[in-house]
Design an enzyme around this catalytic site. Sequence first.
Site, PDB file in Angstrom:
ATOM      1  N   GLU A  49     -27.337 -27.130   6.322  1.00  0.00           N
ATOM      2  CA  GLU A  49     -27.304 -26.656   7.704  1.00  0.00           C
ATOM      3  C   GLU A  49     -28.110 -27.653   8.533  1.00  0.00           C
ATOM      4  O   GLU A  49     -29.321 -27.785   8.347  1.00  0.00           O
ATOM      5  CB  GLU A  49     -27.919 -25.256   7.773  1.00  0.00           C
ATOM      6  N   ASP A  60     -35.265 -19.763  17.666  1.00  0.00           N
ATOM      7  CA  ASP A  60     -36.119 -20.461  16.716  1.00  0.00           C
ATOM      8  C   ASP A  60     -37.595 -20.284  17.036  1.00  0.00           C
ATOM      9  O   ASP A  60     -38.004 -20.242  18.204  1.00  0.00           O
ATOM     10  CB  ASP A  60     -35.777 -21.950  16.702  1.00  0.00           C
ATOM     11  N   TYR A 174     -23.725 -14.976   8.186  1.00  0.00           N
ATOM     12  CA  TYR A 174     -25.163 -15.223   8.134  1.00  0.00           C
ATOM     13  C   TYR A 174     -25.877 -13.932   8.526  1.00  0.00           C
ATOM     14  O   TYR A 174     -25.778 -13.480   9.660  1.00  0.00           O
ATOM     15  CB  TYR A 174     -25.508 -16.349   9.113  1.00  0.00           C
TER      16      TYR A 174
END
Length: 266
Positions: A49, A60, A174
Amino acid sequence: MNRIDRRFAALGDAGRTGLIPFVTAGDPSPEHTVALMHALVEAGADLIELGVPFSDPMADGPVIQHASERAIARGVGLSDVLGWVNQFRRRDGDTPVVLMGYLNPIEMYGYARFAEAAVQAGVDGVLLVDCPMEESAVVQPLREAGLRQILLAAPTTAPERLTRLCAAAEGFLYYVSFAGITGAARLSTADIASRVAGLREYAAAPVAVGFGVRDAATAKAIAGFADAVVIGSALVESLAGAATEPEIAGRARAFLQPIRAALDAA
């Protein structure tokens, strides 16, 4: 079948849990990004990734935010990332590569132009954090070109939406292990095992678990109920400050090899 589909099929046949490391393209060193990718594969990565640096990576935590900032400060852009994937493909034609990031750089590049360039470079899929399933028509050119759109599910996802995500998932689904940003220091595998088991039962694609996976112990625990484990912030943190190719590759192997061994022992 593209590379992602083939890799997960092979993992399933072998009864193995996939290992998906995340690194930010261009960090810690733009000139050694390709060498880092090869080192990850040598250490046991099943899929890479590759983060596209972005100035406002809202999902993030600080570690990956700072990695993006360092890469951007060195002038790294989407064209560089595609070029590195192209270089990686000269030696490795099998390991899947997923670009993880945000819509803005692709929109600036142009969706159709990006789709063509990404496929030519050897990219297999995209995970666009700010492009939910309901807005995915905008990236239809990417899917038409053969790129897999990796979708996200979370503990806060409503049951009816989970059903639609499971039906629409391609490449892999995911699963974000908790409601928060990448790199948080909490992870209760007992709390997510039953949900992931349910996803695996109904999803049209394998289920990978990420966010909060930091070491071999947590990866091994997740291996009991997931098709793959994603590990990012802890790896990015371990690479920070490395400057030379041997140092970068050595740190990557030292970090990832124990996790690969733990998954294989699970």
